[in-house]
Design a protein around this motif. Sequence first.
Motif, mmCIF file in Angstrom:
data_model
loop_
_atom_site.group_PDB
_atom_site.id
_atom_site.type_symbol
_atom_site.label_atom_id
_atom_site.label_comp_id
_atom_site.label_asym_id
_atom_site.label_seq_id
_atom_site.Cartn_x
_atom_site.Cartn_y
_atom_site.Cartn_z
ATOM 1 N N LEU A 203 3.785 66.938 18.438
ATOM 2 C CA LEU A 203 2.593 67.337 18.158
ATOM 3 C C LEU A 203 1.979 66.376 17.018
ATOM 4 O O LEU A 203 1.086 66.983 16.157
ATOM 5 C CB LEU A 203 2.130 68.580 17.830
ATOM 6 N N VAL A 204 2.406 65.246 16.799
ATOM 7 C CA VAL A 204 1.874 64.413 15.899
ATOM 8 C C VAL A 204 0.687 63.488 16.195
ATOM 9 O O VAL A 204 0.925 63.111 17.284
ATOM 10 C CB VAL A 204 3.074 63.272 15.225
ATOM 11 N N ASP A 205 -0.205 63.751 15.697
ATOM 12 C CA ASP A 205 -1.586 63.055 16.115
ATOM 13 C C ASP A 205 -1.580 61.434 15.780
ATOM 14 O O ASP A 205 -1.628 61.053 14.606
ATOM 15 C CB ASP A 205 -2.920 63.546 15.513
ATOM 16 N N PRO A 206 -1.207 60.531 16.637
ATOM 17 C CA PRO A 206 -1.005 58.953 16.418
ATOM 18 C C PRO A 206 -2.424 58.616 15.850
ATOM 19 O O PRO A 206 -2.351 57.767 14.967
ATOM 20 C CB PRO A 206 -0.654 58.528 17.869
ATOM 21 N N VAL A 207 -3.490 59.027 16.304
ATOM 22 C CA VAL A 207 -4.539 58.179 15.946
ATOM 23 C C VAL A 207 -5.138 58.567 14.643
ATOM 24 O O VAL A 207 -5.566 57.694 13.733
ATOM 25 C CB VAL A 207 -5.823 59.027 17.015
ATOM 26 N N ARG A 208 -4.666 59.647 14.209
ATOM 27 C CA ARG A 208 -4.941 60.199 12.674
ATOM 28 C C ARG A 208 -4.076 59.358 11.793
ATOM 29 O O ARG A 208 -4.269 58.504 10.772
ATOM 30 C CB ARG A 208 -4.671 61.412 12.357
ATOM 31 N N ILE A 209 -2.723 59.199 12.028
ATOM 32 C CA ILE A 209 -1.836 58.525 11.295
ATOM 33 C C ILE A 209 -2.022 57.019 11.338
ATOM 34 O O ILE A 209 -2.091 56.231 10.284
ATOM 35 C CB ILE A 209 -0.286 58.646 11.816
ATOM 36 N N TRP A 210 -2.395 56.293 12.463
ATOM 37 C CA TRP A 210 -2.836 55.033 12.581
ATOM 38 C C TRP A 210 -4.093 54.634 11.715
ATOM 39 O O TRP A 210 -4.009 53.702 10.890
ATOM 40 C CB TRP A 210 -2.921 54.652 14.031
ATOM 41 N N THR A 211 -4.899 55.397 11.786
ATOM 42 C CA THR A 211 -6.254 55.448 11.101
ATOM 43 C C THR A 211 -6.054 55.432 9.351
ATOM 44 O O THR A 211 -6.356 54.443 8.784
ATOM 45 C CB THR A 211 -7.326 56.437 11.486
ATOM 46 N N ILE A 212 -5.355 56.450 9.166
ATOM 47 C CA ILE A 212 -4.973 56.723 7.581
ATOM 48 C C ILE A 212 -4.087 55.456 7.307
ATOM 49 O O ILE A 212 -4.303 54.965 6.059
ATOM 50 C CB ILE A 212 -4.105 57.818 7.535
ATOM 51 N N THR A 213 -3.181 54.993 7.922
ATOM 52 C CA THR A 213 -2.121 53.968 7.534
ATOM 53 C C THR A 213 -2.858 52.579 7.399
ATOM 54 O O THR A 213 -2.891 51.868 6.349
ATOM 55 C CB THR A 213 -1.120 53.687 8.848
ATOM 56 N N PHE A 214 -3.698 52.292 8.215
ATOM 57 C CA PHE A 214 -4.538 50.892 8.106
ATOM 58 C C PHE A 214 -5.672 51.078 7.265
ATOM 59 O O PHE A 214 -6.067 50.045 6.452
ATOM 60 C CB PHE A 214 -4.819 50.600 9.543
ATOM 61 N N ALA A 215 -5.988 52.363 6.935
ATOM 62 C CA ALA A 215 -6.918 52.549 5.798
ATOM 63 C C ALA A 215 -6.298 52.301 4.728
ATOM 64 O O ALA A 215 -6.696 51.524 3.477
ATOM 65 C CB ALA A 215 -7.648 53.908 5.926
ATOM 66 N N LEU A 216 -5.303 52.680 4.388
ATOM 67 C CA LEU A 216 -4.363 52.534 2.948
ATOM 68 C C LEU A 216 -4.070 51.082 3.032
ATOM 69 O O LEU A 216 -4.248 50.446 1.722
ATOM 70 C CB LEU A 216 -3.114 53.246 2.976
ATOM 71 N N SER A 217 -3.759 50.597 4.045
ATOM 72 C CA SER A 217 -3.324 48.956 3.937
ATOM 73 C C SER A 217 -4.550 48.235 3.408
ATOM 74 O O SER A 217 -4.344 47.279 2.471
ATOM 75 C CB SER A 217 -2.929 48.604 5.644
ATOM 76 N N ALA A 218 -5.803 48.384 4.043
ATOM 77 C CA ALA A 218 -6.783 47.675 3.495
ATOM 78 C C ALA A 218 -7.189 47.852 2.045
ATOM 79 O O ALA A 218 -7.669 46.990 1.374
ATOM 80 C CB ALA A 218 -8.004 47.937 4.484
ATOM 81 N N GLY A 219 -6.985 49.076 1.840
ATOM 82 C CA GLY A 219 -7.485 49.504 0.361
ATOM 83 C C GLY A 219 -6.540 48.975 -0.579
ATOM 84 O O GLY A 219 -7.113 48.332 -1.709
#
Length: 317
Positions: A203-219
């Motif tokens: 039940l890990v939401d991949p869309v949420r983790i991918w979105t957070i991860t790449f947002a952090l990367s860009a930040g």
Amino acid sequence: MPNFRLSGPAAALVIAVLVHFAGMLLIKGFGTTFGIRAMLVLASLLAIASIGQTLAILLGGIDLSIPFVIGFANVAAAQLYAQGVPFAFVLPGVILTAMGVGALNGALSSLFAVHPLIVTLGTGTALQGTVQLWTRGFPTGGAPPWVQKFVSIGGSFGPLPFPPLVPFTLLLAVAMIVLLTGTVYGRRLYALGSNPRAARLALVDPVRIWTITFALSAGFAALAGILLLGFSGSAYAAVGSPYLFQTVAAVVIGGTVLVGGRGGYLGTVAGALCLIELTTVLVGLGLQPPLVQSTLGVAIVVLVSIYGREPHVRELV
């Protein structure tokens, strides 16, 4: 006979120390206080720029938009500050804008099952083109004095003989290690990188983790771009170009595997230091830039072959 092998971070640190001593023997002035300060500042800038690449690779992806986001932040911060916008608004505004682009990268990659290499390269190129249209190829402005002092090679932090950027990077490294090893986000990131199918069943939401991860990367890429503005004193849209190769190299040298699921930010910090040491020695020996690039590529292959051949976690019984 026991099979002894250094971990990625330990190996990178050992190699950095050996390269440093070699540089002291081969290059006059290599081990001076100023030289060490310069390498620590450059390694800190690379380590910050490589935070997002570490997260993306742990997830099983890669972020090719990092150099473009660095250039965007560098130019946008300078341009807005030159137009009279207080830097207290410029700093968060530019970083949040970059995080929006990163979030889009992650969401598109996950939702449509498109490899992030393609998505991030496309959005990064578009972002760079937008910056060029905005500035007409001639960006203006710079960073406020406090940002310049924050990254200045000749600066100091209280009794410490190096600028605030260095201890800031160390604190940031501690925060990232805690994020990866002691939070729900970190555990889910490793789970998706190790075995995406099993993570979804858990039940890990991949869309949420991918979105957070790449947002952090860009930040963090945007933060690096703003710090580079203070370091260089002027804006330059292509300032992030070297970081396309260097961020991936720092992550790999530090022992994080490109297929995801194993590694960490401590290794990336060690890899950044190792890479800057190697580059400085090669330049100090008088090698031309193309030869430096080629030599670094060969060195990275050799280094990774020493301690990067363990099977992926999915293949372990």
